[in-house]
Design a protein around this motif. Sequence first.
Motif, PDB file in Angstrom:
ATOM      1  N   LEU A  16      -1.185  44.754 -19.193  1.00 60.05           N
ATOM      2  CA  LEU A  16      -0.587  45.944 -18.580  1.00 60.05           C
ATOM      3  C   LEU A  16      -0.390  47.041 -19.614  1.00 60.05           C
ATOM      4  CD1 LEU A  16       2.141  44.110 -16.498  1.00 60.05           C
ATOM      5  CD2 LEU A  16       0.094  45.232 -15.610  1.00 60.05           C
ATOM      6  N   VAL A  17      -0.516  48.258 -19.143  1.00 59.82           N
ATOM      7  CA  VAL A  17      -0.305  49.386 -20.035  1.00 59.82           C
ATOM      8  C   VAL A  17       1.138  49.861 -19.910  1.00 59.82           C
ATOM      9  CG1 VAL A  17      -0.996  51.747 -20.567  1.00 59.82           C
ATOM     10  CG2 VAL A  17      -2.710  50.077 -19.844  1.00 59.82           C
ATOM     11  N   GLY A  18       1.846  49.928 -21.038  1.00 60.08           N
ATOM     12  CA  GLY A  18       3.207  50.460 -21.051  1.00 60.08           C
ATOM     13  C   GLY A  18       3.161  51.972 -21.135  1.00 60.08           C
ATOM     14  N   VAL A  19       2.579  52.474 -22.223  1.00 61.03           N
ATOM     15  CA  VAL A  19       2.251  53.897 -22.313  1.00 61.03           C
ATOM     16  C   VAL A  19       0.853  53.981 -22.915  1.00 61.03           C
ATOM     17  CG1 VAL A  19       4.635  54.699 -22.583  1.00 61.03           C
ATOM     18  CG2 VAL A  19       3.276  54.200 -24.616  1.00 61.03           C
ATOM     19  N   ASN A  38      10.481  56.595 -12.409  1.00 58.92           N
ATOM     20  CA  ASN A  38      10.412  55.152 -12.603  1.00 58.92           C
ATOM     21  C   ASN A  38       9.061  54.715 -13.147  1.00 58.92           C
ATOM     22  OD1 ASN A  38      12.707  53.705 -11.970  1.00 58.92           O
ATOM     23  ND2 ASN A  38      12.478  54.165  -9.789  1.00 58.92           N
ATOM     24  N   GLY A  39       9.100  53.940 -14.239  1.00 56.42           N
ATOM     25  CA  GLY A  39       7.856  53.374 -14.750  1.00 56.42           C
ATOM     26  C   GLY A  39       6.960  54.353 -15.471  1.00 56.42           C
ATOM     27  N   ALA A  40       7.452  55.547 -15.758  1.00 58.04           N
ATOM     28  CA  ALA A  40       6.623  56.548 -16.435  1.00 58.04           C
ATOM     29  C   ALA A  40       6.365  56.169 -17.895  1.00 58.04           C
ATOM     30  CB  ALA A  40       7.304  57.915 -16.368  1.00 58.04           C
ATOM     31  N   GLY A  41       7.287  55.408 -18.475  1.00 60.23           N
ATOM     32  CA  GLY A  41       7.080  54.965 -19.858  1.00 60.23           C
ATOM     33  C   GLY A  41       8.141  55.432 -20.836  1.00 60.23           C
ATOM     34  N   ASP A 161      18.792  55.652 -23.928  1.00 61.82           N
ATOM     35  CA  ASP A 161      17.944  55.355 -22.785  1.00 61.82           C
ATOM     36  C   ASP A 161      18.775  55.433 -21.506  1.00 61.82           C
ATOM     37  OD1 ASP A 161      15.973  54.573 -21.051  1.00 61.82           O
ATOM     38  OD2 ASP A 161      15.230  52.965 -22.357  1.00 61.82           O
ATOM     39  N   GLU A 162      18.586  56.489 -20.753  1.00 59.20           N
ATOM     40  CA  GLU A 162      19.282  56.729 -19.493  1.00 59.20           C
ATOM     41  C   GLU A 162      20.801  56.572 -19.588  1.00 59.20           C
ATOM     42  OE1 GLU A 162      17.410  56.437 -16.021  1.00 59.20           O
ATOM     43  OE2 GLU A 162      15.532  55.565 -16.721  1.00 59.20           O
ATOM     44  N   PRO A 163      21.450  57.468 -20.331  1.00 61.87           N
ATOM     45  CA  PRO A 163      22.909  57.376 -20.467  1.00 61.87           C
ATOM     46  C   PRO A 163      23.653  57.574 -19.145  1.00 61.87           C
ATOM     47  CG  PRO A 163      22.088  59.392 -21.499  1.00 61.87           C
ATOM     48  CD  PRO A 163      20.895  58.554 -21.153  1.00 61.87           C
TER      49      PRO A 163
HETATM   50  N1  LIG Z   1       8.377  43.953 -20.478  1.00 61.92           N
HETATM   51  C1  LIG Z   1       7.379  44.481 -19.746  1.00 61.92           C
HETATM   52  N2  LIG Z   1       6.328  43.724 -19.372  1.00 61.92           N
HETATM   53  C2  LIG Z   1       5.320  44.230 -18.653  1.00 61.92           C
HETATM   54  N3  LIG Z   1       5.252  45.491 -18.248  1.00 61.92           N
HETATM   55  C3  LIG Z   1       6.260  46.304 -18.573  1.00 61.92           C
HETATM   56  C4  LIG Z   1       7.385  45.842 -19.336  1.00 61.92           C
HETATM   57  N4  LIG Z   1       8.228  46.875 -19.508  1.00 61.92           N
HETATM   58  C5  LIG Z   1       7.662  47.929 -18.882  1.00 61.92           C
HETATM   59  N5  LIG Z   1       6.491  47.591 -18.318  1.00 61.92           N
HETATM   60  C6  LIG Z   1       5.605  48.492 -17.606  1.00 61.92           C
HETATM   61  O1  LIG Z   1       5.349  49.587 -18.458  1.00 61.92           O
HETATM   62  C7  LIG Z   1       5.368  50.789 -17.709  1.00 61.92           C
HETATM   63  C8  LIG Z   1       6.397  51.724 -18.301  1.00 61.92           C
HETATM   64  O2  LIG Z   1       7.682  51.184 -18.074  1.00 61.92           O
HETATM   65  P1  LIG Z   1       9.019  51.756 -18.710  1.00 61.92           P
HETATM   66  O3  LIG Z   1      10.072  50.756 -18.489  1.00 61.92           O
HETATM   67  O4  LIG Z   1       8.744  52.181 -20.099  1.00 61.92           O
HETATM   68  O5  LIG Z   1       9.272  53.024 -17.806  1.00 61.92           O
HETATM   69  P2  LIG Z   1      10.558  53.927 -17.670  1.00 61.92           P
HETATM   70  O6  LIG Z   1      10.070  55.326 -17.694  1.00 61.92           O
HETATM   71  O7  LIG Z   1      11.572  53.555 -18.671  1.00 61.92           O
HETATM   72  O8  LIG Z   1      11.068  53.573 -16.221  1.00 61.92           O
HETATM   73  P3  LIG Z   1      12.560  53.504 -15.643  1.00 61.92           P
HETATM   74  O9  LIG Z   1      12.957  54.913 -15.323  1.00 61.92           O
HETATM   75  O10 LIG Z   1      12.439  52.669 -14.427  1.00 61.92           O
HETATM   76  O11 LIG Z   1      13.430  52.903 -16.695  1.00 61.92           O
HETATM   77  C9  LIG Z   1       5.663  50.411 -16.262  1.00 61.92           C
HETATM   78  O12 LIG Z   1       4.435  50.359 -15.580  1.00 61.92           O
HETATM   79  C10 LIG Z   1       6.266  49.055 -16.373  1.00 61.92           C
HETATM   80  O13 LIG Z   1       5.963  48.293 -15.236  1.00 61.92           O
END
Ligand SMILES: Nc1ncnc2c1ncn2[C@@H]1O[C@H](COP(=O)(O)OP(=O)(O)OP(=O)(O)O)[C@@H](O)[C@H]1O
Lengths: 239, 285
Positions: A16-19, A38-41, A161-163
């Motif tokens: 999976l791609v995180g960022v 949500n999930g933007a990274g 992170d999201e205070p």
């Molecule tokens: N531990 C993990 N294992 C697998 N995938 C992950 C993990 N953490 C995050 N991801 C994936 O990486 C991507 C980015 O997630 P991230 O948590 O960085 O987003 P975010 O912007 O912090 O979201 P949120 O606002 O929900 O906190 C998402 O697609 C998520 O599903």
Amino acid sequence: MSLLSVRNLSVRYGDLVGVSDVSLEVPEGGVVALLGSNGAGKTTTLNAIAGLVPTAGGSVTWQGADITGRPAFAVVGLGLALSPEGWRLFVQQTVEQNLRLGATVLADRKRLPVLLDRVFTLFPRLAERRRQRAGTLSGGERQMLAMGRALMSDPKLLMLDEPSLGLAPAVVETMYETLGRLRGEGLTLLLAEQAVELALEVADYAYVLQTGRTVLDGTAAKLADDEDVRRIYLGLETE
Amino acid sequence: MILLQVIVSGLLMGSVYALFSSGLTLIWGMMNVVNFAHGDFVMLAMYVAFFAFTLLKVGPLLFVPLAAALLFMLGVVVYLGLVRHVVRGPPLAQILGTFGLALVLRYAAFWAFTANFVSLPDNLVGGTFDIGGLRIEASRLLGGVLALVITIGMHLILTRTALGSRLLAVSEDRSAAMLMGIRPDRMQAIAWGFGAASTGIAGALIALFFYISPTVGESLALVAFVVVCLGGFGSVPGALIAGLAIGVIEALSGYLIGAVYKDVLVYSLFLIVLWVRPRGLMGTS
Ligand SMILES: Nc1ncnc2c1ncn2[C@@H]1O[C@H](COP(=O)(O)OP(=O)(O)OP(=O)(O)O)[C@@H](O)[C@H]1O
Ligand SMILES: [Mg+2]
């Protein structure tokens, strides 16, 4: 020169791609917001900077030195502290123990009481709860403790992170007042937020993340005023 | 009066049980790893005491700290050389890792020290005290009291010091601990060091009044497992209470039913408790 600069960062979680491509600059004394849904990274980006997750590509530069891939316990000693997503408090230990743990990297131990005082002045509630276990705190108090704990390492840059996540509106309000105070003291801030309007109020520059990429950046004022930006990227109602 | 005598000697033995069981529970609490070689660490410490006395001609004042220091180092080496690697593997690898170590230590002891029983002279810590009609051997009194003090000391280190707080932080949330600037590997090595040092002290104390052989750790390890299960995994105060309780139960059953049956009674009780309360008597989560 920027205090922190991130170039073309990519992070993978297995397949999976995180960022995939995040670049940002944090100038000394600035307040930078990292926005995105949500999930933007956002979390992935902060965790990669802090050394909690390994990077797959790109670089993290701190005060001109390449710190990409350094483990978290080494990064915090350089002056970057993270108040992580979900707070990650040591719930079996007291408020004071949590704060003291935050000061682990402090080279000058004589500063510890001074820093403890600063946190207790910022958050009088924590002073009242000093001997209580962190596990007994309310959501707002936990957020304060996570932030206070990060401040105990006397960082140059505080990453949050999201205070505002999961807090009552009144608590969010005080939280942001505190952030204003900290920036007044000259602390550099990098904050990830879904609460866009609040973040743009306190920040002077912002980056917008979408599916793992920085797609847009600009001064907070410019982003807040641009109708298209508000509608398309920030999901805000236009007036 | 005899009954009181039996209870007191049970408490003194139980306090030594509590000491080495605290080490096992500390290691478990820190990283959810069972040290199957724990009893063999005690056995090694007993031989350290024996050879320190026979070869170096030193008494308990020196060989107790010596055994603590050597076993501390052994614990650190075992963590860095073995445990650190097997914990990344499947659960079976962890079990076989320390189980394998137990076998290696035991058979190395057979090879090096032979299967013969040896013991320190009875009069090393000489005499018997007479306290209000209770007759207590000085060696057992020393062992019991010292073990109690050190177990309580260990608890205080874990709950009252910065080091203890860091150790606990790593066991609570490894990543968050790293964010504080704590190196988890270092803390876990220290925990193994402390855990093994507790067997070092306990073993050297037991050697004062117990025979020494390569397999002596076997039954002691079983005691430690029973104590840790009863006291709650990871709890030093729990281990202390459970250790004392096991000591007394053993002594009482030895006296009332006969020495042959005391082990059976202890383990039956253990099975019953696990059946009724799988988390242990004082376990929390
Ligand atoms: N531990 C993990 N294992 C697998 N995938 C992950 C993990 N953490 C995050 N991801 C994936 O990486 C991507 C980015 O997630 P991230 O948590 O960085 O987003 P975010 O912007 O912090 O979201 P949120 O606002 O929900 O906190 C998402 O697609 C998520 O599903
Ligand atoms: Mg997040």
